[in-house]
Design an enzyme around this catalytic site. Structure first.
Site, PDB file in Angstrom:
ATOM      1  N   GLU A  90       8.451  -0.884  -1.110  1.00 28.99           N
ATOM      2  CA  GLU A  90       9.333   0.062  -0.611  1.00 28.99           C
ATOM      3  C   GLU A  90      10.186  -0.378   0.693  1.00 28.99           C
ATOM      4  O   GLU A  90       9.203  -0.516   1.466  1.00 28.99           O
ATOM      5  CB  GLU A  90       8.692   1.546  -0.843  1.00 28.99           C
ATOM      6  CG  GLU A  90       9.687   2.461  -0.742  1.00 28.99           C
ATOM      7  CD  GLU A  90       9.001   3.796  -0.448  1.00 28.99           C
ATOM      8  OE1 GLU A  90       7.887   3.926  -0.774  1.00 28.99           O
ATOM      9  OE2 GLU A  90       9.963   4.830  -0.251  1.00 28.99           O
ATOM     10  N   ARG A 123      -7.263  -2.291  -2.367  1.00 26.95           N
ATOM     11  CA  ARG A 123      -6.315  -2.648  -1.122  1.00 26.95           C
ATOM     12  C   ARG A 123      -7.274  -3.190  -0.182  1.00 26.95           C
ATOM     13  O   ARG A 123      -8.291  -2.814  -0.170  1.00 26.95           O
ATOM     14  CB  ARG A 123      -5.456  -1.378  -0.794  1.00 26.95           C
ATOM     15  CG  ARG A 123      -5.993  -0.223  -0.308  1.00 26.95           C
ATOM     16  CD  ARG A 123      -5.006   0.840   0.290  1.00 26.95           C
ATOM     17  NE  ARG A 123      -4.037   0.928  -0.713  1.00 26.95           N
ATOM     18  CZ  ARG A 123      -2.965   0.846  -0.261  1.00 26.95           C
ATOM     19  NH1 ARG A 123      -2.383   0.689   0.913  1.00 26.95           N
ATOM     20  NH2 ARG A 123      -1.698   1.100  -1.222  1.00 26.95           N
ATOM     21  N   LYS A 177       2.007   2.489   6.430  1.00 26.62           N
ATOM     22  CA  LYS A 177       3.330   2.306   6.895  1.00 26.62           C
ATOM     23  C   LYS A 177       3.512   3.464   7.724  1.00 26.62           C
ATOM     24  O   LYS A 177       4.576   3.295   8.628  1.00 26.62           O
ATOM     25  CB  LYS A 177       4.441   2.033   5.964  1.00 26.62           C
ATOM     26  CG  LYS A 177       4.396   0.588   5.205  1.00 26.62           C
ATOM     27  CD  LYS A 177       5.493   0.095   4.614  1.00 26.62           C
ATOM     28  CE  LYS A 177       5.129   0.669   3.100  1.00 26.62           C
ATOM     29  NZ  LYS A 177       6.242   0.245   2.197  1.00 26.62           N
TER      30      LYS A 177
END
Ligand code: ATP
Ligand code: MG
Length: 584
Positions: free
Chosen positions: A57, A282, A292
C-alpha cells in the site's frame, strides 16, 4: 584489525547458518510455501504456472519486513520460472501519495528485483470492481446499508456473541442497485451509506458478518483524481485484484488467515479464478518497530531525519546506512519463512552485512577522535609512501600508497597515561606498531596547562622495523591505525546505535508509548575526523572498512569540500559469538 578479520572468517565458516533450515535435493533452502508450490506444480494445479505479486500500500516507505515479502515473492517466481507483479494496493485515497509509489519502486529495484512490464495498481480495477459489485447486488448477495460506522460495529457482535442483522439488509435488488448507483454519482455525504456483502451475521468468523465492500469518501485519489467518491475496502479489492492478474499463489502475512474464507466467498460468488492464498509469519526485528504508522510518527514528529534516516529500518534508511542489497537478500534467505510469529535478533542482520562487507569493502585508515603525535627522530621534511593492502581477504583488490610523516594522528582512545593491565596500546614508555609502518615508542606527553588533558604525544620510531622491510622481525603486541597529519582529509562521521533501548520497543510503562523507549544516544556526530588522503574521491554510497573501527559509507550529504561518512556497523560481531556458543 587482526581480531576483526578472524571473527569475520569464523563467521564465514558458519555461513550455511540455521542448520534446521530445510533444503531441497539441489541444496537450495526450502520451506512450507515452496513445498506447496512444488506440490501444485506436480499436480498441474495452475497448468504449471507460478505467478506471485508483491502488493504494497503506498502509504509509507518500505521496511526490512517488506524486504522479506519481496524476496519471497520475487524469489519464488524466479526459482520456478514464474512471474511476479508489483501491484500498488491503492484503495485508500486519504493516506496515499506518489512520493511513496516512487520510493517503493526504487527500493524494489535496488534490492535486485524486476517486475518487467507488470506494474499494476488496484485503482486500475475500480471500474471492474464496481461491475463485480453490481453483479453481487443483482444476485442478492450485497446490499446498501444506512447504519453508521458506529452502529455497524455494534451490530457486528463479538467473538462470543453473534451479530444482529441490519434493518436495511433485506432491501430489494432494485432499491440496492438504485442506491449504489447514486452513491457512485455523489448524491450522498461521506459515511452516510455503505455497500455490504450479504453473508452471515452469525458466522463464527467475524470477517463473514456482512463485511463492508464500499464506503463513500469525497476525496481525491493520487491516480483517479475526483472520478470516484466511493472506494472499495481492502477486503473487497484484494482477492479480486489477485484474480484479475491471474495470480496463482497469493502470499501474505498471518493476519489475513481469517480473511481467506471471505476472499474465497467473493470469488465463488463471482465465478472467478481462485489464487491459492498462503499465510506466513511477518518479520519482527529486535530494537525495531516495523509498523508504517509508527515509522511515520517518528518521521513526522522529528525523532529521525526523514524516512531514509540511517537509523530507520526502512530499505532507504538501510541503504543510506551502507547496507548492501546482497546482505539483505542473504538475511531474508537465512531467516526463512514460518507459520509462527517470532522476533529475529538484529545482530543476525548486522552479521549478514559484515559477512558481505568483509569481502567487498576496501580497508583504509581513519582517526575519529584525533590525538596529535610527533616522531621526534623522523626528519622534518621526509615523506614516505608506504604500501598498504586494500583487503587481506581478497588480494585481487590490490594495494595503495599511504603517506607517512613526522606529524601523525592516532586515536585518542589508543593512549592512556595510566594503562590498566593487558593494555597493548600506547602509554608512556610503551611501544606499539603503526599499521603498515614502524614500531614507535612513547617518550613524553604534552598536556594542556589548564585542563591537564593530554594534547600531544612525542615518540621515537625505530627505522629498522619498517613493515614488510627486511629487518622487520621485532614484534610488539599492539598495532594502531594512524593518519599523516599534513595529508589528512577532514571529515564528519556519524555514529549510530540502535534506535530503541529495548529489544522490544513495544514493551512500555503504563501510560507511555513506544517513543518513550527511543535511545537518546542513537546518533553521535564527530566533526573533526581525519582520513587518509586516498579517500579524496569517495562518492556517496562508497563503502570502506576503517581499520579497527568498523564499516563506513559515504553519506549523500558528503561533498568534495566536506566529506561525510556514516558508520554502517562496528566490527564487533555479536551474532558470530552467539552461533559459536550454540555450537559448543
Ligand atoms: P505495516 O504493518 O508496516 O503497515 P502493511 O502490511 O500494512 O505493513 P503493506 O504495504 O500492505 O504493509 O505490505 C505489503 C506486503 O508486505 C504485504 O503482502 C505484507 O504482508 C508484507 N509485509 C508487511 N510487513 C511485513 C513484515 N513485517 N514481514 C513480512 N512481510 C510483511
Ligand atoms: Mg497492509
Amino acid at each position: 584489525m587482526r581480531k576483526s578479520s578472524s571473527t569475520e572468517s569464523n563467521a564465514n565458516k558458519k555461513k550455511k547458518g540455521n542448520p534446521s533450515m530445510k533444503r531441497t535435493a539441489s541444496g537450495r533452502p526450502t520451506d512450507f510455501i515452496r513445498e506447496i508450490i512444488e506440490e501444485d506444480l506436480r499436480t498441474n494445479k495452475y497448468g504449471g504456472r507460478v505467478h506471485t505479486r508483491f502488493p504494497p500500500e503506498p502509504n509509507g516507505y518500505l521496511h526490512i519486513g517488506h524486504a522479506k515479502s519481496i524476496c519471497l515473492n520475487f524469489g519464488i517466481a524466479a526459482q520456478y520460472g514464474g512471474l511476479c507483479n508489483l501491484r500498488f494496493d491503492d484503495t485508500n485515497p486519504a493516506k496515499e501519495e506518489t512520493e511513496y509509489v516512487r520510493s517503493i519502486m526504487e527500493d524494489v529495484r535496488w534490492l535486485g528485483f524486476d517486475w518487467g512490464d507488470r506494474l499494476y495498481y488496484a485503482s486500475d480495477y475500480f471500474e471492474k470492481l464496481y461491475q463485480y459489485a453490481i453483479k453481487l447486488i443483482k444476485a442478492g448477495k450485497a446490499y446498501v446499508d444506512d447504519l453508521s460506522a458506529e452502529q455497524i460495529r455494534e451490530y457486528r457482535g463479538t467473538l462470543t456473541e453473534p451479530g444482529r442483522e441490519s434493518p436495511y439488509r433485506n432491501r430489494s435488488v432494485e432499491e440496492n442497485l438504485d442506491l449504489f448507483q447514486r452513491m457512485r454519482a455523489g448524491e450522498f455525504p461521506d459515511g452516510s451509506r455503505v455497500l455490504r456483502a450479504k453473508i452471515d451475521m452469525s458466522s463464527g468468523n467475524l470477517n463473514l458478518r456482512d463485511p463492508v465492500m464500499y464506503r463513500i469518501l469525497h476525496a481525491s485519489h493520487h491516480r483517479t483524481g475526483d472520478k470516484w467518491c466511493i472506494y472499495p475496502t481492502y477486503d473487497w479489492a484484494h482477492g479480486q485484484s489477485d484474480s484479475i492478474e491471474g495470480i496463482t499463489h497469493s502470499i501474505c502475512t498471518l493476519e489475513f488467515e481469517d480473511h481467506r474464507p471471505l476472499y474465497d466467498w467473493f470469488l465463488d460468488q463471482l465465478g472467478l479464478h481462485h489464487p491459492q492464498q498462503i499465510e506466513f509469519a511477518r518479520l519482527n526485528l529486535s530494537y525495531t518497530v516495523m509498523s508504517k504508522r509508527k515509522l511515520l510518527q517518528l518521521v513526522e514528529e522529528g525523532y529521525v531525519n526523514g524516512w531514509d534516516d540511517p537509523r530507520m529500518p526502512t530499505i532507504s534508511g538501510l541503504r543510506r546506512r551502507g547496507y548492501t542489497p546482497e546482505s539483505i537478500r542473504n538475511f531474508c534467505e537465512r531467516i526463512g519463512v514460518a507459520k509462527k510469529e517470532s522476533t529475529v535478533d538484529i545482530a543476525l542482520l548486522e552479521h549478514c552485512l559484515r559477512e558481505d562487507l568483509n569481502k567487498k569493502a576496501p580497508r583504509v585508515m581513519a582517526v575519529l577522535r584525533p590525538l596529535r603525535l610527533i616522531l621526534d627522530n623522523y626528519p622534518e621534511d621526509k615523506v614516505e609512501e608506504l604500501e598498504a593492502t586494500n583487503n587481506p581477504e581478497d588480494p585481487s583488490m590490490g594495494t595503495r600508497k599511504v603517506p607517512f610523516s613526522r606529524a601523525l594522528y592516532i586515536e585518542r582512545d589508543d593512549f592512556k597515561e595510566e594503562p590498566p593491565d593487558k593494555w597493548f596500546r600506547l602509554a608512556p614508555g610503551r611501544e606499539v606498531r603503526l599499521k603498515h609502518a614502524y614500531i614507535i615508542k612513547c617518550e613524553r606527553m604534552v598536556k594542556d596547562p589548564q585542563s591537564g588533558e593530554v594534547i600531544e604525544l612525542h615518540c621515537s620510531y625505530d627505522p629498522e622495523t619498517k613493515s614488510g622491510g627486511p629487518k622487520a622481525t621485532r614484534k610488539v603486541k599492539g598495532t594502531l591505525h594512524w593518519v599523516s597529519a599534513p595529508f589528512a582529509l577532514e571529515a564528519e562521521v556519524r555514529l549510530y546505535e540502535h534506535l530503541f533501548l529495548k529489544p522490544n520497543p513495544e514493551e512500555m510503562e503504563e501510560g507511555s508509548d513506544f517513543k518513550a523507549n527511543l535511545n537518546p544516544k542513537s546518533l553521535e556526530i564527530l566533526t573533526s575526523c581525519k582520513l587518509e588522503p586516498s579517500l579524496a574521491g569517495a562518492k556517496p554510497g562508497d563503502r570502506y572498512q576503517f581499520l579497527r573501527l568498523g564499516y563506513f559509507c559515504v553519506d549523500p550529504d558528503s561533498s568534495a569540500k566536506k566529506l561525510v561518512f556514516n558508520r554502517t556497523v562496528s566490527l564487533h560481531d555479536t551474532w558470530a559469538k552467539i552461533e559459536k556458543a550454540q555450537k559448543q
